[in-house]
Scaffold this active site. Structure first.
Site, PDB file in Angstrom:
ATOM      1  N   GLU A   1     -13.798  10.337   8.336  1.00  0.00           N
ATOM      2  CA  GLU A   1     -14.930  10.316   7.401  1.00  0.00           C
ATOM      3  C   GLU A   1     -16.204   9.843   8.082  1.00  0.00           C
ATOM      4  OE1 GLU A   1     -13.721   7.958   4.063  1.00  0.00           O
ATOM      5  OE2 GLU A   1     -12.514   9.583   3.201  1.00  0.00           O
TER       6      GLU A   1
ATOM      7  N   TYR B   1     -11.372  -5.326  19.686  1.00  0.00           N
ATOM      8  CA  TYR B   1     -12.006  -4.174  19.037  1.00  0.00           C
ATOM      9  C   TYR B   1     -11.099  -3.607  17.950  1.00  0.00           C
ATOM     10  CZ  TYR B   1     -15.170  -4.251  23.071  1.00  0.00           C
ATOM     11  OH  TYR B   1     -16.074  -4.629  24.030  1.00  0.00           O
TER      12      TYR B   1
ATOM     13  N   GLU C   1      -4.470   5.849   6.895  1.00  0.00           N
ATOM     14  CA  GLU C   1      -5.716   5.428   6.244  1.00  0.00           C
ATOM     15  C   GLU C   1      -6.807   5.122   7.274  1.00  0.00           C
ATOM     16  OE1 GLU C   1      -6.957   5.473   3.307  1.00  0.00           O
ATOM     17  OE2 GLU C   1      -5.182   5.873   2.110  1.00  0.00           O
TER      18      GLU C   1
ATOM     19  N   GLU D   1     -12.642  -0.342   2.843  1.00  0.00           N
ATOM     20  CA  GLU D   1     -11.887   0.815   2.366  1.00  0.00           C
ATOM     21  C   GLU D   1     -10.981   0.426   1.193  1.00  0.00           C
ATOM     22  OE1 GLU D   1     -12.166   4.019   3.415  1.00  0.00           O
ATOM     23  OE2 GLU D   1     -13.822   3.279   4.646  1.00  0.00           O
TER      24      GLU D   1
ATOM     25  N   LYS E   1     -13.166  16.238   5.482  1.00  0.00           N
ATOM     26  CA  LYS E   1     -12.891  14.991   4.784  1.00  0.00           C
ATOM     27  C   LYS E   1     -11.772  15.157   3.759  1.00  0.00           C
ATOM     28  CE  LYS E   1     -16.690  12.320   4.141  1.00  0.00           C
ATOM     29  NZ  LYS E   1     -18.063  11.973   3.726  1.00  0.00           N
ATOM     30  N   ASP E   2     -11.759  16.281   3.056  1.00  0.00           N
ATOM     31  CA  ASP E   2     -10.701  16.546   2.082  1.00  0.00           C
ATOM     32  C   ASP E   2      -9.343  16.701   2.770  1.00  0.00           C
ATOM     33  OD1 ASP E   2     -12.613  16.471   0.096  1.00  0.00           O
ATOM     34  OD2 ASP E   2     -12.593  18.639  -0.296  1.00  0.00           O
TER      35      ASP E   2
END
Length: 121
Positions: free
Chosen positions: A72, A12, A65, A24, A90-91
């Site tokens: 997100e 996974y 990341e 991404e 998100k920011d």
């Protein structure tokens, strides 16, 4: 302990990393930057401690990341319509990536500049 479940969790996790590489853009940018830094490190001749620091910084960027991408996705599910708090979440996650990236550049320069300076001059 269920070893089958334990080893399945690696499957996974691998799928998550592969998905990040495929979907991404920033993850791919950081992956490329990490490869460039590792090649520069090989060419420069770092100490053991410097190698440890570089590896931790590169892997830390990947982790940040992945967490950012996860946040997100969760925010998009929880708030499919625009909501100011969703945008802020998100920011903030993206801001964490930016702060860590700046930190990695500063530490990288602290490690590499003296070595390059010695080679060039």
């Amino acid at each position: 302990m269920n070893f089958r479940k334990f080893f399945k969790s690696f499957s996974y996790a691998s799928k998550g990393v592969i998905h990040a590489i495929k979907s991404e853009q920033n993850f791919r940018v950081h992956l490329l930057a990490g490869v460039v830094v590792l090649l520069a490190a090989l060419a420069t001749g770092l100490s053991k401690l410097e190698w440890i620091i570089i590896v931790i910084l590169i892997c830390g960027m990947f982790v940040i990341e992945l967490v950012n991408a996860s946040i997100e996705r969760v925010v998009d599910i929880a708030s499919p319509d625009f909501h100011e708090l969703a945008r802020q979440a998100k920011d903030l996650a993206a801001g964490a990536c930016l702060v860590y990236a700046i930190c990695t550049v500063i530490v990288g320069l602290i490690i590499f500049i003296p070595k390059w300076w010695g080679i060039l001059y």
